[in-house]
Design a protein around this motif. Structure first.
Motif, short mmCIF file in Angstrom:
data_model
loop_
_atom_site.label_atom_id
_atom_site.label_comp_id
_atom_site.label_asym_id
_atom_site.label_seq_id
_atom_site.Cartn_x
_atom_site.Cartn_y
_atom_site.Cartn_z
N ILE A 132 0.84 -1.20 0.00
CA ILE A 132 0.00 0.00 0.00
C ILE A 132 0.87 1.25 0.00
O ILE A 132 0.63 2.20 -0.76
CB ILE A 132 -0.95 0.00 1.22
CG1 ILE A 132 -2.07 -1.03 1.04
CG2 ILE A 132 -1.55 1.39 1.45
CD1 ILE A 132 -3.05 -0.72 -0.08
N GLN A 133 1.90 1.26 0.82
CA GLN A 133 2.77 2.43 0.87
C GLN A 133 3.58 2.59 -0.42
O GLN A 133 3.80 3.70 -0.89
CB GLN A 133 3.68 2.36 2.10
CG GLN A 133 2.91 2.53 3.40
CD GLN A 133 3.80 2.66 4.63
OE1 GLN A 133 5.00 2.85 4.52
NE2 GLN A 133 3.20 2.55 5.80
N ALA A 134 4.00 1.47 -1.01
CA ALA A 134 4.69 1.54 -2.30
C ALA A 134 3.77 2.14 -3.36
O ALA A 134 4.20 2.96 -4.19
CB ALA A 134 5.16 0.15 -2.72
N CYS A 135 2.51 1.75 -3.33
CA CYS A 135 1.53 2.30 -4.28
C CYS A 135 1.29 3.77 -4.03
O CYS A 135 1.20 4.57 -4.98
CB CYS A 135 0.22 1.53 -4.17
SG CYS A 135 0.21 -0.09 -4.99
N LEU A 174 -7.20 12.57 1.24
CA LEU A 174 -6.64 11.96 0.03
C LEU A 174 -7.57 10.86 -0.47
O LEU A 174 -8.20 10.16 0.32
CB LEU A 174 -5.26 11.36 0.33
CG LEU A 174 -4.17 12.34 0.76
CD1 LEU A 174 -2.92 11.58 1.16
CD2 LEU A 174 -3.86 13.33 -0.36
N SER A 175 -7.62 10.70 -1.77
CA SER A 175 -8.44 9.65 -2.36
C SER A 175 -7.67 8.32 -2.33
O SER A 175 -6.50 8.26 -2.72
CB SER A 175 -8.80 9.99 -3.80
OG SER A 175 -9.43 8.89 -4.44
N ALA A 176 -8.36 7.29 -1.89
CA ALA A 176 -7.72 5.97 -1.81
C ALA A 176 -7.91 5.18 -3.10
O ALA A 176 -7.28 4.12 -3.27
CB ALA A 176 -8.31 5.18 -0.63
N LYS A 177 -8.72 5.67 -4.02
CA LYS A 177 -9.12 4.90 -5.20
C LYS A 177 -7.92 4.42 -6.03
O LYS A 177 -7.79 3.23 -6.33
CB LYS A 177 -10.07 5.73 -6.06
CG LYS A 177 -10.60 4.97 -7.28
CD LYS A 177 -11.60 5.82 -8.07
CE LYS A 177 -12.11 5.06 -9.28
NZ LYS A 177 -13.09 5.88 -10.06
N SER A 178 -7.05 5.34 -6.40
CA SER A 178 -5.91 4.98 -7.27
C SER A 178 -4.91 4.08 -6.55
O SER A 178 -4.31 3.19 -7.16
CB SER A 178 -5.21 6.25 -7.77
OG SER A 178 -6.07 7.00 -8.60
N VAL A 179 -4.75 4.31 -5.27
CA VAL A 179 -3.82 3.49 -4.48
C VAL A 179 -4.36 2.07 -4.37
O VAL A 179 -3.61 1.09 -4.54
CB VAL A 179 -3.60 4.10 -3.09
CG1 VAL A 179 -2.74 3.17 -2.23
CG2 VAL A 179 -2.93 5.47 -3.20
#
Length: 254
Positions: A132-135, A174-179
């Motif tokens: 998740i953090q890499a993304c 922040l939007s979580a969608k792209s991550v």
């Protein structure tokens, strides 16, 4: 100790309270000499006016960037503490303006060649958070955004609430969608494999966590808080600042 040879496989375990620290072979004073005092001497010779720059409020030039890379894993207690309590200092007083900060979430993970999966030292939760953090780093690009997200997640990890990591997106607006898309479509795994390759080819190799590298030189077994103070003194050209002198005395006594 969080070493390369001691790893959990696929079981989920809460991170222990032990520090992820062992000693490196290079003496701390040698690391400091190479990283800080030679550049300080050059600064002194080139710019005599800096002798009068004693204050930590000296404004630094952004023309020269210092590369600061942090190799870590998301559920390592000492990594979380470093990110939350120490590394934040570079965002203060304009120091961040002259630093290229890279966060590399992998740590002591490794690839299982039998089934081609990633195995993390602190279990499946850590693999999830590493990815998740890499993304987040890949998606947001803006270090202020992704570091804020990493900070929030590591703060939750310190409190034993890392499973609530999705709340950090809402907290920061922040939007979580792209991550999440990056995580679910396999892009995150590819990013982690790249981080694993980079970590495996560090020279000298990583021997404890967090592994901090300044201008491609590891900080070794020097105390992180002391190093940050010395780096601040160097970058602001505060040659005679009492903080740097005190830090030097601490390191010399190790």
């Amino acid at each position: 100790m969080h070493t390369q040879t001691e790893r959990n496989t696929l079981s989920i375990e809460k991170p222990s309270g032990l520090l992820c620290i062992t000693l490196t072979k290079m003496p701390c004073w040698k690391v400091l000499f190479l990283l800080f005092f030679i550049p300080l001497l050059l600064i002194f010779l080139i710019s005599p006016s800096t002798v009068s720059s004693y204050s930590l409020d000296v404004k630094v030039s952004s023309s020269v960037k210092v590369n600061l890379s942090v190799y870590y894993e998301t559920l390592c207690p000492s990594c979380a503490n470093f990110i939350v309590k120490n590394l934040m200092s570079i965002f203060n007083d304009g120091l961040f303006d002259i630093i290229n900060l890279r966060m590399v979430p992998w740590g002591n993970a490794h690839m299982n060649r039998v089934n081609n999966t990633i195995v993390c030292q602190n279990g499946l939760d850590e693999c999830e958070l590493n990815t998740i953090q890499a993304c987040a780093i890949n998606v947001f690009r803006d270090v202020n955004k992704y570091y804020g997200l990493i900070f929030c997640m590591e703060f939750l990890a310190i409190e034993g609430r890392h499973q609530n990591w999705q709340t950090c997106f809402d907290s920061l607006g922040l939007s979580a969608k792209s991550v999440l898309k990056c995580y679910n479509n396999g892009t995150g795994t590819k990013l982690e494999v790249e981080h694993g390759y980079e970590t495996a080819h560090l020279d000298p190799p990583q021997s404890f966590l967090p592994w901090v590298v300044v201008n491609y030189q590891p900080l070794g077994n020097c105390r992180i808080t002391t190093i940050l103070q010395l780096m601040y003194a160097m970058l602001t050209k505060a040659l005679l600042n009492p903080v740097s002198a005190n830090c030097l005395q601490q390191i010399s006594a190790q």
